[in-house]
Design an enzyme around this catalytic site. Structure first.
Site, PDB file in Angstrom:
ATOM      1  CE1 TYR A 188      -3.789   2.375   0.632  1.00  0.00           C
ATOM      2  CE2 TYR A 188      -2.143   3.640   2.054  1.00  0.00           C
ATOM      3  CZ  TYR A 188      -3.386   3.328   1.503  1.00  0.00           C
ATOM      4  OH  TYR A 188      -4.301   4.488   1.382  1.00  0.00           O
ATOM      5  CG  HIS A 234       4.323  -7.643   2.486  1.00  0.00           C
ATOM      6  ND1 HIS A 234       4.061  -6.531   3.230  1.00  0.00           N
ATOM      7  CD2 HIS A 234       3.128  -7.670   1.517  1.00  0.00           C
ATOM      8  CE1 HIS A 234       2.610  -6.073   3.025  1.00  0.00           C
ATOM      9  NE2 HIS A 234       2.160  -6.797   1.909  1.00  0.00           N
ATOM     10  CD  GLU A 291       6.724  -6.043   5.449  1.00  0.00           C
ATOM     11  OE1 GLU A 291       7.458  -5.935   4.412  1.00  0.00           O
ATOM     12  OE2 GLU A 291       5.455  -5.687   5.558  1.00  0.00           O
ATOM     13  CG  ASP A 351       8.316  -7.723  29.398  1.00  0.00           C
ATOM     14  OD1 ASP A 351       9.158  -8.252  28.667  1.00  0.00           O
ATOM     15  OD2 ASP A 351       7.131  -7.705  28.931  1.00  0.00           O
ATOM     16  CE  LYS A 387       8.627 -11.238  26.612  1.00  0.00           C
ATOM     17  NZ  LYS A 387       7.919 -10.530  27.463  1.00  0.00           N
TER      18      LYS A 387
END
Ligand code: XMP
Length: 517
Positions: free
Chosen positions: A80, A173, A175, A231, A373
């Site tokens: 897009y 894409h 990625e 975390d 993460k």
């Protein structure tokens, strides 16, 4: 520090673009497509990436400010993003006759920085790349100044570039890992086309983060709710590195933790790292409030509420604390920003320490807000946390409270803890722990008949759950080897008095969820 700005037009995989840029050791942030031009100028990116998205450019209000093309900064449009770039710069976008979805091979047709020296196949002097396509519309006319840099029969303008202005665009894409050389393409865009220096590394980050925490906090005291999860643990280690004894952690043992978890947390933080940790044993309080409650959401609410209660009581004992530290990470930030615009459907209310700040009059300190993460894990190891802790499977905030089905009783928790520990132990033994994303035992409060020795038994059932997933939104049940399952079952039934049957959960998500409640 050089930065890349990613504008999100709503693709499911925009976060992966950010991952790939960070893997090139370049800092980036992801923001909504409609941020103002002033915001972009202030952010001062060395390059901009326009994500994919589910809409059609010619009929959508998903339009960024086209003046971003006048900032003198290289831009990479993806799917897009490519179509919006083409339309904004005077090219043409049309609906394709068929949606193209899946693997495709494209031919590189002009030398350019994006695809430089990349190839998956060479034939007759031509270079081909394997890419992942997912689109209906396509660019049918190039904007002025552009040339086609890749093509295939169903998508003649599969990629385009105006290298004078540093504009690149691809219909596929890069990625996703299905585009075999996608990582290299993004590397070449950020390092070569934008000229970013690869300076986003963990040691550099630790220095920066430590300096920032010191500046923010000054001589104030900080409190942090330590859960033993990745975390909050990494946040504690980082803040402790920065301000030492000005940090006090509160570790609430709610009786719903895994076997020996309290001891482990105290060993690592208190004994090993020298962090001040207040260990609150609140098992009785939690069990008391959970007695007689069977509804999963009601249990979650009670556990969340009691946590706040205990935490608040402890923090009242630290009147000098001005800051509340939390292990909020970048996906949480993106998700809550996204939740404002996208309609998210709450399947289960997730309990985190997020409810705290409103009730405590403390400022928030969130030193992991910019990290993904895997970066948090890398940071944890760099700060000296044990690998095993940092790479542990996720554990839900309500803990065993949602893994003992129905009413939570201490006796059930004790049985479950031991069964769960055996399962995890054997997963590690068989080298399957890291091949699963999450694995645990679930206590079923039903009794079934068995036979042991000469006697009949009538005892409880434990279910084993192990899943493989990359995002926890969908998951497949793990195809664990039978000998592993057999060993776990034998050990649980022999070693955990009170359980005489073990079953394996073979449900995917959807339609099932990962946890049973
Ligand atoms: P479900 O069961 O929704 O789980 O497929 C997806 C992931 O979220 C975790 N989970 C929770 N985490 N509080 C948490 O902090 C919760 O109430 C909660 N419920 C589920 C679950 O362990 C899995 O990783």
């Amino acid at each position: 520090m050089d930065k890349i700005l990613i504008l999100d037009f709503g693709s499911q995989v925009t976060q992966l673009i950010a991952r790939r840029v960070r893997e090139a050791h370049v800092y980036c942030e992801l923001h909504s497509f409609d941020v103002s031009l002033d915001f972009i100028k202030e952010f001062n990116p060395k390059g901009i990436i326009l994500s994919g998205g589910p809409n059609s450019v010619y009929e959508s209000d998903y339009q960024a400010d086209p003046k971003l093309f006048e900032l003198g900064v290289p831009v990479l449009g993806i799917c897009y993003g490519m179509q919006w770039m083409a339309q904004s710069l005077g090219g043409k976008v049309e609906a394709g006759h068929v949606r193209e979805f899946g693997y495709a091979e494209i031919e590189v047709c002009n030398e350019n920085k994006l695809f430089h020296s990349l190839s998956d196949r060479v034939e007759g002097g031509k270079t081909f790349l394997e890419v992942w396509m997912s689109h209906g519309d396509k660019v049918t006319e190039l904007p002025a100044g552009f040339k086609t840099i890749a093509s295939n029969p169903s998508c003649p303008i599969a990629a385009m570039a105006d290298e004078v202005r540093g504009f690149y665009a691809v219909q596929f894409h890069p990625e996703v890992t299905h585009t075999l050389k996608g990582r290299e393409m993004i590397n070449q865009f950020v390092l070569e086309a934008c000229g970013c220096k690869p300076s986003w590394t963990m040691p550099n980050y630790i220095d920066q983060a430590v300096a920032k925490i010191r500046e923010q906090v000054g001589s104030d005291e900080v409190i942090l709710g330590l859960s033993g999860g990745v975390d909050s643990s990494v946040a504690a280690a980082l803040i402790h590195r920065a301000i030492g004894d000005q940090l006090t952690c509160v570790f609430v043992d709610n009786g719903l933790l895994r076997l020996n978890e309290g001891e482990q947390v105290m060993n690592i933080f208190n004994k090993h790292l020298g962090v001040k940790v207040i260990h609150v044993n609140a098992t009785e309080q939690f069990m008391g409030h959970l007695a007689g409650v069977t509804d999963p959401e009601a249990k979650r609410k009670i556990i969340g509420r009691e946590f706040v209660e205990v935490f608040q009581a402890e923090s009242a004992k630290l009147p000098n604390a001005k800051w509340l530290a939390q292990g909020t990470i970048y996906p949480d930030v993106i998700e809550s920003a996204g939740a404002k615009t996208k309609k998210a459907h709450t399947i289960k209310s997730h309990h985190n320490v997020g409810g705290l700040p409103e009730t405590l009059k403390l400022s928030l300190l969130e030193p992991l807000r910019e990290l993904f993460k895997d970066e948090v894990r890398e940071l944890g190891v760099a700060l000296g946390l044990p690998h095993e802790m940092v790479y542990r499977h996720p554990f839900p905030g309500p803990g065993l409270g949602v893994r003992v089905l129905g009413e939570v009783k201490q006796e059930y928790c004790d049985l479950l803890r031991r069964a769960d520990a055996i399962f995890i132990d054997e997963l590690r033994e068989f080298d399957w722990y890291d091949k699963t994303s999450q694995a645990f035992a679930v206590f079923l409060p039903v009794k079934s008949v068995g036979v042991m020795g000469d006697g009949r038994t009538y005892e409880y059932v434990v279910a084993l759950r192990a899943v493989c997933t990359s995002d926890f939104m969908t998951a497949k049940w793990a195809e664990l080897p039978y000998d592993l399952l057999g060993k776990v079952s034998n050990r649980i039934i022999n070693e955990v008095r009170g359980i005489n049957r073990v079953v394996y959960d073979v449900s995917g998500k959807p339609p099932a969820t990962i946890e049973w409640e």
